[in-house]
Write a protein that holds these residues in place. Structure first.
Motif, PDB file in Angstrom:
ATOM      1  N   TRP A  60       0.838  -1.211   0.000  1.00  0.00           N
ATOM      2  CA  TRP A  60       0.000   0.000   0.000  1.00  0.00           C
ATOM      3  C   TRP A  60       0.868   1.254   0.000  1.00  0.00           C
ATOM      4  N   CYS A  61       1.894   1.276   0.838  1.00  0.00           N
ATOM      5  CA  CYS A  61       2.745   2.475   0.927  1.00  0.00           C
ATOM      6  C   CYS A  61       3.544   2.689  -0.348  1.00  0.00           C
ATOM      7  N   PHE A  62       4.098   1.627  -0.916  1.00  0.00           N
ATOM      8  CA  PHE A  62       4.923   1.760  -2.109  1.00  0.00           C
ATOM      9  C   PHE A  62       4.106   2.287  -3.284  1.00  0.00           C
ATOM     10  N   PHE A  63       2.956   1.680  -3.527  1.00  0.00           N
ATOM     11  CA  PHE A  63       2.172   2.093  -4.690  1.00  0.00           C
ATOM     12  C   PHE A  63       1.486   3.432  -4.460  1.00  0.00           C
ATOM     13  N   PHE A  64       1.185   3.770  -3.212  1.00  0.00           N
ATOM     14  CA  PHE A  64       0.686   5.125  -2.943  1.00  0.00           C
ATOM     15  C   PHE A  64       1.754   6.161  -3.289  1.00  0.00           C
ATOM     16  N   THR A  65       2.989   5.908  -2.872  1.00  0.00           N
ATOM     17  CA  THR A  65       4.077   6.860  -3.119  1.00  0.00           C
ATOM     18  C   THR A  65       4.367   7.021  -4.596  1.00  0.00           C
ATOM     19  N   ILE A  66       4.515   5.914  -5.311  1.00  0.00           N
ATOM     20  CA  ILE A  66       4.886   6.015  -6.719  1.00  0.00           C
ATOM     21  C   ILE A  66       3.730   6.540  -7.563  1.00  0.00           C
ATOM     22  N   THR A  67       2.492   6.209  -7.188  1.00  0.00           N
ATOM     23  CA  THR A  67       1.340   6.748  -7.929  1.00  0.00           C
ATOM     24  C   THR A  67       1.190   8.236  -7.684  1.00  0.00           C
ATOM     25  N   LEU A  68       1.450   8.673  -6.463  1.00  0.00           N
ATOM     26  CA  LEU A  68       1.389  10.105  -6.167  1.00  0.00           C
ATOM     27  C   LEU A  68       2.444  10.870  -6.977  1.00  0.00           C
ATOM     28  N   LEU A  69       3.649  10.324  -7.071  1.00  0.00           N
ATOM     29  CA  LEU A  69       4.695  10.967  -7.869  1.00  0.00           C
ATOM     30  C   LEU A  69       4.309  11.029  -9.341  1.00  0.00           C
ATOM     31  N   ILE A  70       3.770   9.927  -9.859  1.00  0.00           N
ATOM     32  CA  ILE A  70       3.322   9.918 -11.252  1.00  0.00           C
ATOM     33  C   ILE A  70       2.212  10.940 -11.463  1.00  0.00           C
ATOM     34  N   HIS A  71       1.299  11.023 -10.506  1.00  0.00           N
ATOM     35  CA  HIS A  71       0.183  11.961 -10.603  1.00  0.00           C
ATOM     36  C   HIS A  71       0.681  13.406 -10.623  1.00  0.00           C
ATOM     37  N   ILE A  72       1.629  13.717  -9.750  1.00  0.00           N
ATOM     38  CA  ILE A  72       2.162  15.088  -9.689  1.00  0.00           C
ATOM     39  C   ILE A  72       2.921  15.426 -10.964  1.00  0.00           C
ATOM     40  N   LEU A  73       3.770  14.507 -11.417  1.00  0.00           N
ATOM     41  CA  LEU A  73       4.543  14.761 -12.628  1.00  0.00           C
ATOM     42  C   LEU A  73       3.640  14.890 -13.849  1.00  0.00           C
ATOM     43  N   SER A  74       2.546  14.164 -13.869  1.00  0.00           N
ATOM     44  CA  SER A  74       1.613  14.278 -14.987  1.00  0.00           C
ATOM     45  C   SER A  74       0.910  15.630 -14.985  1.00  0.00           C
ATOM     46  N   VAL A  75       0.588  16.135 -13.790  1.00  0.00           N
ATOM     47  CA  VAL A  75      -0.111  17.408 -13.696  1.00  0.00           C
ATOM     48  C   VAL A  75       0.786  18.556 -14.138  1.00  0.00           C
ATOM     49  N   ILE A  76       2.028  18.574 -13.656  1.00  0.00           N
ATOM     50  CA  ILE A  76       2.932  19.682 -13.992  1.00  0.00           C
ATOM     51  C   ILE A  76       3.715  19.425 -15.283  1.00  0.00           C
ATOM     52  N   GLN A  77       3.465  18.252 -15.907  1.00  0.00           N
ATOM     53  CA  GLN A  77       4.067  17.938 -17.199  1.00  0.00           C
ATOM     54  C   GLN A  77       5.600  17.959 -17.160  1.00  0.00           C
ATOM     55  N   PHE A  78       6.160  17.369 -16.098  1.00  0.00           N
ATOM     56  CA  PHE A  78       7.608  17.273 -15.975  1.00  0.00           C
ATOM     57  C   PHE A  78       8.128  15.890 -16.374  1.00  0.00           C
ATOM     58  N   HIS A  79       7.219  14.977 -16.739  1.00  0.00           N
ATOM     59  CA  HIS A  79       7.659  13.607 -16.994  1.00  0.00           C
ATOM     60  C   HIS A  79       8.557  13.505 -18.225  1.00  0.00           C
ATOM     61  N   SER A  80       8.477  14.492 -19.128  1.00  0.00           N
ATOM     62  CA  SER A  80       9.341  14.459 -20.314  1.00  0.00           C
ATOM     63  C   SER A  80      10.803  14.714 -19.968  1.00  0.00           C
ATOM     64  N   LEU A  81      11.055  15.260 -18.779  1.00  0.00           N
ATOM     65  CA  LEU A  81      12.432  15.527 -18.351  1.00  0.00           C
ATOM     66  C   LEU A  81      13.083  14.321 -17.684  1.00  0.00           C
ATOM     67  N   ILE A  82      12.293  13.277 -17.399  1.00  0.00           N
ATOM     68  CA  ILE A  82      12.828  12.094 -16.726  1.00  0.00           C
ATOM     69  C   ILE A  82      13.345  11.119 -17.783  1.00  0.00           C
ATOM     70  N   PRO A  83      14.565  10.627 -17.633  1.00  0.00           N
ATOM     71  CA  PRO A  83      15.157   9.746 -18.664  1.00  0.00           C
ATOM     72  C   PRO A  83      14.644   8.319 -18.598  1.00  0.00           C
ATOM     73  N   ILE A  84      13.334   8.144 -18.633  1.00  0.00           N
ATOM     74  CA  ILE A  84      12.735   6.818 -18.653  1.00  0.00           C
ATOM     75  C   ILE A  84      11.570   6.831 -19.631  1.00  0.00           C
ATOM     76  N   SER A  85      11.121   5.652 -19.990  1.00  0.00           N
ATOM     77  CA  SER A  85       9.959   5.526 -20.863  1.00  0.00           C
ATOM     78  C   SER A  85       8.697   5.722 -20.026  1.00  0.00           C
ATOM     79  N   TRP A  86       8.094   6.896 -20.147  1.00  0.00           N
ATOM     80  CA  TRP A  86       6.960   7.245 -19.284  1.00  0.00           C
ATOM     81  C   TRP A  86       5.758   6.341 -19.534  1.00  0.00           C
ATOM     82  N   LYS A  87       5.467   6.048 -20.788  1.00  0.00           N
ATOM     83  CA  LYS A  87       4.297   5.224 -21.092  1.00  0.00           C
ATOM     84  C   LYS A  87       4.458   3.800 -20.548  1.00  0.00           C
ATOM     85  N   ASN A  88       5.676   3.268 -20.592  1.00  0.00           N
ATOM     86  CA  ASN A  88       5.908   1.940 -20.027  1.00  0.00           C
ATOM     87  C   ASN A  88       5.867   1.972 -18.502  1.00  0.00           C
TER      88      ASN A  88
END
Length: 303
Positions: free
Chosen positions: A59-87
């Motif tokens: 519960w804690c792990f997926f809450f944390t990583i989902t919250l980070l994904i949610h924040i990065l999606s809102v502020i549109q910073f995921h393109s700056l992360i060197p990973i495949s966002w869609k995967n």
């Protein structure tokens, strides 16, 4: 650099809503479990305490990583992360679905194993089921997108690899429990080695799954000194062989349950049956994935 935020209509999109639901329900779940009195979770039982910690980690792990994904999606910073966002988003959604399903099954088993039930424990079990439902809907929303948007992890081979990783993760508390029980109750030297053989098999498979996931999320397939599809075929073949050994050991354990010298039969039977079911599902996932890999290699050789 200016911060780019989603447009107003994006805040009412199905993906935004289900991620918000997953974050809120996940936070509610582990908060309720953390507020439970130790006696309500039968803490003297080390086995149940181990599975409770496993559920809390999920519960804690997926809450944390989902919250980070949610924040990065809102502020549109995921393109700056060197990973495949869609995967990454697809992997988190599908793996979150599977892991939260496991927690939603294991936690009620823990709280129903004793006579006294509290309102908070029942509420936590319901919240866990809601979290599982949220990740299920998120996976469905992502899978309905175009293939280019959901990436490799949204394809059938990618989903099978997520299922393989889930199977390996489920084996961690089961193997720890089996090793501890074998060291205490087993009088058969051969039987005492069974959990160790299984743990080696599961560990190798988890390591291969993590390596595959890192390569896919980091878009590193082109940097391998051999074609990556051959690596995937080799990993799948090794996984099939190792899980065949582990599954045979699991069915051997089931036959040993008829031994009257074995103590604590009810608890041991439950754990052995769970391990056998998960091992069989994971073996099937590796087998189908290996078939897909062979088909892909054959298609490329004839192209």
């Amino acid at each position: 650099m200016p911060v780019i935020v989603l447009e107003a209509r994006d805040f009412t999109s199905p993906l935004f809503l289900v991620r918000t639901w997953a974050v809120l329900s996940g936070c509610t779940t582990f908060s309720l479990v953390a507020s439970l009195d130790h006696s309500a979770l039968n803490q003297p039982n080390l086995s149940q305490d181990r599975f409770r910690i496993f559920c809390m980690f999920i519960w804690c792990f997926f809450f944390t990583i989902t919250l980070l994904i949610h924040i990065l999606s809102v502020i549109q910073f995921h393109s700056l992360i060197p990973i495949s966002w869609k995967n990454l988003t697809m992997t988190v959604a599908v793996l979150g679905t599977l892991m939260c399903f496991s927690a939603s099954v294991v936690f009620p088993w823990i709280i129903m194993d004793h006579q006294k039930l509290s309102t908070l424990s029942v509420a936590a079990a319901v919240a866990s089921c809601l979290t599982f439902l949220a990740y299920t809907l998120e996976s469905y929303v992502l899978c309905t997108q175009a293939h280019e948007q959901r990436g490799y992890m949204g394809s059938v081979p990618g989903l099978l690899k997520t299922l393989q990783l889930w199977g390996g993760c489920q084996m961690i508390p089961l193997v720890v429990e089996a090793i501890e029980e074998a060291s205490v109750t087993s009088t058969n030297r051969e039987a005492s080695w069974q959990p160790w053989i299984s743990s080696v098999s599961y560990s190798i498979c988890i390591l291969m799954s993590l390596v595959t996931l890192v390569v896919i999320l980091g878009d590193l397939a082109g940097r391998c000194f051999l074609p990556f599809d051959r690596f995937l075929a080799g990993f799948s073949l090794i996984g099939v062989l190792l899980y065949m050994v582990a599954t045979v050991i699991c069915f051997t354990k089931i036959l040993q349950l008829t031994d009257p010298r074995q103590l604590n039969q009810d608890k041991r039977a439950q754990l052995v049956i769970i391990e056998t079911v998960v091992a069989s599902i994971t073996l099937l996932a590796y087998t189908v994935d290996f078939a897909f890999s062979i088909k892909l290699l054959c298609d490329r050789s004839h192209a």
